[in-house]
Design a protein around this motif. Sequence first.
Motif, mmCIF file in Angstrom:
data_model
loop_
_atom_site.group_PDB
_atom_site.id
_atom_site.type_symbol
_atom_site.label_atom_id
_atom_site.label_comp_id
_atom_site.label_asym_id
_atom_site.label_seq_id
_atom_site.Cartn_x
_atom_site.Cartn_y
_atom_site.Cartn_z
ATOM 1 N N SER A 186 -2.075 -4.812 9.756
ATOM 2 C CA SER A 186 -1.875 -4.219 8.260
ATOM 3 C C SER A 186 -0.507 -3.500 8.077
ATOM 4 O O SER A 186 0.406 -4.118 7.435
ATOM 5 N N VAL A 187 -0.491 -2.110 8.535
ATOM 6 C CA VAL A 187 0.658 -1.232 8.224
ATOM 7 C C VAL A 187 0.974 -1.468 6.733
ATOM 8 O O VAL A 187 2.229 -0.934 6.077
ATOM 9 N N ASN A 188 -0.339 -1.869 5.843
ATOM 10 C CA ASN A 188 0.321 -1.895 4.334
ATOM 11 C C ASN A 188 -1.202 -2.162 3.866
ATOM 12 O O ASN A 188 -1.962 -3.197 3.683
ATOM 13 N N PRO A 189 -1.530 -0.791 3.031
ATOM 14 C CA PRO A 189 -2.903 -0.829 2.468
ATOM 15 C C PRO A 189 -2.837 -1.964 1.500
ATOM 16 O O PRO A 189 -4.178 -2.377 1.223
ATOM 17 N N ALA A 190 -2.147 -2.375 0.514
ATOM 18 C CA ALA A 190 -2.117 -3.338 -0.396
ATOM 19 C C ALA A 190 -2.497 -4.665 0.274
ATOM 20 O O ALA A 190 -3.205 -5.572 -0.196
ATOM 21 N N ARG A 191 -1.683 -4.884 1.447
ATOM 22 C CA ARG A 191 -1.924 -6.270 2.146
ATOM 23 C C ARG A 191 -3.184 -6.559 2.469
ATOM 24 O O ARG A 191 -3.888 -7.502 2.671
ATOM 25 N N SER A 192 -3.853 -5.392 2.805
ATOM 26 C CA SER A 192 -5.403 -5.407 3.529
ATOM 27 C C SER A 192 -6.385 -5.466 2.341
ATOM 28 O O SER A 192 -7.324 -6.098 2.384
ATOM 29 N N LEU A 193 -6.084 -4.804 1.046
ATOM 30 C CA LEU A 193 -7.103 -4.782 0.083
ATOM 31 C C LEU A 193 -7.055 -6.235 -0.726
ATOM 32 O O LEU A 193 -8.091 -6.657 -0.881
ATOM 33 N N GLY A 194 -5.992 -6.912 -0.702
ATOM 34 C CA GLY A 194 -5.935 -8.371 -1.259
ATOM 35 C C GLY A 194 -6.869 -9.215 -0.832
ATOM 36 O O GLY A 194 -7.823 -9.648 -1.467
ATOM 37 N N PRO A 195 -6.800 -9.537 0.482
ATOM 38 C CA PRO A 195 -8.150 -10.331 1.085
ATOM 39 C C PRO A 195 -9.240 -9.958 1.137
ATOM 40 O O PRO A 195 -10.281 -10.628 0.834
ATOM 41 N N ALA A 196 -9.504 -8.758 1.413
ATOM 42 C CA ALA A 196 -10.593 -7.961 1.341
ATOM 43 C C ALA A 196 -11.395 -7.778 0.013
ATOM 44 O O ALA A 196 -12.684 -8.102 0.160
ATOM 45 N N THR A 205 -15.814 -2.889 3.682
ATOM 46 C CA THR A 205 -16.414 -1.627 4.705
ATOM 47 C C THR A 205 -15.346 -1.249 5.650
ATOM 48 O O THR A 205 -15.158 0.187 5.873
ATOM 49 N N GLN A 206 -14.661 -1.972 6.254
ATOM 50 C CA GLN A 206 -13.719 -1.474 7.240
ATOM 51 C C GLN A 206 -12.213 -1.185 6.615
ATOM 52 O O GLN A 206 -11.328 -0.806 7.082
ATOM 53 N N LEU A 207 -12.172 -1.402 4.962
ATOM 54 C CA LEU A 207 -11.073 -1.205 4.526
ATOM 55 C C LEU A 207 -10.257 0.131 4.683
ATOM 56 O O LEU A 207 -8.984 0.187 4.615
ATOM 57 N N TRP A 208 -11.082 1.123 4.750
ATOM 58 C CA TRP A 208 -10.612 2.444 4.782
ATOM 59 C C TRP A 208 -9.668 3.025 5.893
ATOM 60 O O TRP A 208 -8.635 3.677 5.646
#
Length: 240
Positions: A186-196, A205-208
């Motif tokens: 990730s190293v990028n919260p937005a990159r993680s949020l988009g697919p999640a 659940t693991q996004l935090w």
Amino acid sequence: MPLKNRILAEFLGTFLLVFGGCGSAVLAAAFPDVGIGLVGVSLAFGLTVLTMAYAVGRVSGGHFNPAVTVGLFTARRIPAADLLPYIVAQVVGAIAAAAVLLLIASGKPGYSLAVNGLAANGYGEHSPGGYSLLAGFVAEAVLTFFFLVIILGSTEKLAPHGFAPIAIGLALTLIHLISIPVTNTSVNPARSLGPAVFVGGWALTQLWLFWLAPLIGAVLAGLLYPMLASGTETYADADS
């Protein structure tokens, strides 16, 4: 530069980062016989940042990442007024990119979001290599810390002019080469949020972790780097 221009630049840059990086993982990484593999996916993420930093970096600074925005604010490179607008633009860009990627991926017979996913980030049983929560947290925090150190150093006034996007893009490539097996990087919260958003369930659940760890790493870099460079003309003259 007017805020609306900077917001659009951040939206577009984050869109391409997520679409290009996650798209390479979903569509091309394991393509029969000629798939690009982990090295190709790592390069794809790095190239999206490198190219968009050259394309629109002069407009917004080329953050494309809430952790970068927070780290630059912590280092006093950007004003507080930019924080929320930039992060909102980045999040919207990431979600839009994930939506377009899902539309394209769904065009292949047999594609299943539940099985094939959208390159969402995860730990434990959802880590590509089965790495633990602690391992994922440490990897994300440490790698984001060094990513911000590289960004802060390469964008100073006396750094070689015009080369910052190359250093930053190569840094992101290196980060992915290290950590794709750990968390899918990730190293990028937005990159993680988009697919999640579209994967749902475990990904949300693991996004935090993929918000907290990168933000901690970014803040630490933003606090340390000014001390590292204090008293030098390089840092004193730096801007955002």
